[in-house]
Design an enzyme around this catalytic site. Structure first.
Site, short mmCIF file in Angstrom:
data_model
loop_
_atom_site.label_atom_id
_atom_site.label_comp_id
_atom_site.label_asym_id
_atom_site.label_seq_id
_atom_site.Cartn_x
_atom_site.Cartn_y
_atom_site.Cartn_z
N ALA A 109 24.18 75.63 38.41
CA ALA A 109 24.52 75.64 36.99
C ALA A 109 23.96 74.38 36.33
O ALA A 109 24.66 73.62 35.68
CB ALA A 109 26.02 75.77 36.79
N GLN A 157 33.46 59.83 42.74
CA GLN A 157 32.65 60.49 43.77
C GLN A 157 31.52 59.57 44.23
O GLN A 157 31.23 59.46 45.43
CB GLN A 157 32.07 61.79 43.23
CG GLN A 157 31.09 62.47 44.17
CD GLN A 157 30.56 63.76 43.59
OE1 GLN A 157 31.20 64.79 43.71
NE2 GLN A 157 29.40 63.71 42.95
N MET A 194 27.45 65.41 29.69
CA MET A 194 26.99 66.73 30.10
C MET A 194 27.70 67.17 31.38
O MET A 194 27.88 66.39 32.31
CB MET A 194 25.48 66.72 30.31
CG MET A 194 24.71 66.61 29.02
SD MET A 194 22.93 66.83 29.27
CE MET A 194 22.36 66.68 27.59
N ASP A 234 20.74 69.14 31.72
CA ASP A 234 19.85 67.98 31.61
C ASP A 234 20.32 66.79 32.42
O ASP A 234 19.51 65.94 32.83
CB ASP A 234 19.69 67.57 30.14
CG ASP A 234 18.71 68.45 29.39
OD1 ASP A 234 17.97 69.20 30.06
OD2 ASP A 234 18.66 68.39 28.15
N HIS A 243 21.59 66.95 35.50
CA HIS A 243 21.00 67.17 36.82
C HIS A 243 19.50 66.91 36.81
O HIS A 243 18.94 66.31 37.73
CB HIS A 243 21.23 68.62 37.27
CG HIS A 243 22.66 69.00 37.47
ND1 HIS A 243 23.31 69.85 36.62
CD2 HIS A 243 23.57 68.64 38.41
CE1 HIS A 243 24.56 70.02 37.04
NE2 HIS A 243 24.74 69.29 38.11
#
Length: 279
Positions: A33, A154, A185, A36, A38
């Site tokens: 999915a 993370q 995002m 921008d 990623h």
């Protein structure tokens, strides 16, 4: 050309050939999915490495709620087109049974940094993240791994994992990519209604104002309380947490001489959003 591989054996054959030629390999782990944010990781990896692998795997181990796992968008064809546009050489998109074959029983757990905040709200989540990331590093044999700072906790979990286990990979944390109105995002943003999408930028604006107030001398507690009130008044259903933490350990921090991070999670339109900024 972008190749899509499904098995660890095929992946390793390809990577070993690259390594035999002296090529450096970067990996961008994703659950698909793609947006921008990623793609910015893939571009960074492309600029710094000879070859880039993007992994697309919706990891069942990091979902607390089976319904969330079922609803998570799978858009491999569109993702592949996006990755081709930024010059990614290889997509690794394994089936769940390739990653977790029958009889799989090993879990990687990172104590300390994984326990507060997201770890408290989503028990077991970071064990799932740590386990799959460890496996992906081993499968891809990458030299560098690229992760966004939007998921700050993370990122700290992965960095500690690599340090503690002496894994031969360098972790690169990349800036959060935002919409023009400031919203970080995220693949979850598409689940917001039109009205919710108009409200969502208040999240970043509120924590930014709180960070500025803290830097100007206002008490942490007061600044955070005002941010939460601003978000609830704007229409957020629930503010799960807004916390000022040590940027590396994620322990509560009142020491402005050390890098600190404001981390937050809140619900809007039934969608759980997270964000963080330096203080």
């Amino acid at each position: 050309m972008t190749t899509i591989l499904r098995t660890v054996a095929d992946l390793r054959t390809e990577v070993r050939a690259w390594k035999a030629q002296g090529k450096t390999v970067g990996v961008v782990p994703t659950m698909g999915a793609l947006h921008d944010g990623h793609l910015s990781l893939a571009r960074r990896a492309r600029a710094e490495c000879d070859r880039v692998i993007v992994t697309i795997f919706v990891n069942p181990m990091q979902f607390n709620n089976p319904e969330d796992l079922k609803k998570y968008p799978r858009t491999e064809e569109a993702d592949a087109a996006l990755l081709r546009s930024v010059g990614v050489e290889l997509i690794f998109a394994p089936a769940p049974e390739e990653v977790y074959p029958e009889g799989f029983s090993t879990t990687v757990s990172v104590a300390g940094v994984s326990e507060p905040l997201e770890g408290k709200m989503r028990p077991g989540h970071f064990d799932g993240v740590a386990t799959v990331v460890t496996k992906l590093f081993g499968m891809t044999m990458a030299d560098r791994g690229y992760f966004g700072q939007k998921d700050w906790q993370q990122l700290q979990v992965v960095q500690k994992l690599v340090r503690d286990l002496n894994l031969p990979i360098t972790i690169v944390g990349c800036e959060t990519i935002r919409e023009p109105d400031g919203l970080a995002m995220s693949s979850r943003n598409v689940r917001l209604t039109d009205a919710g999408r108009r409200i969502a930028p208040v999240f970043y604006a509120a924590i930014t104002a709180a960070a500025e107030d803290i830097r100007a001398g206002q008490s942490d507690r007061m600044a955070i309380r005002e941010a939460a009130v601003t978000m609830r008044d704007a229409g957020f259903e629930r503010v799960e947490y807004i916390e000022l933490r040590d940027a590396e350990t994620l322990l509560p921090s009142h020491d402005p001489t050390r890098p600190r991070r404001m981390l937050a999670a809140a619900w809007l339109d039934g969608v759980r959003l997270i964000d963080n900024i330096p203080v």
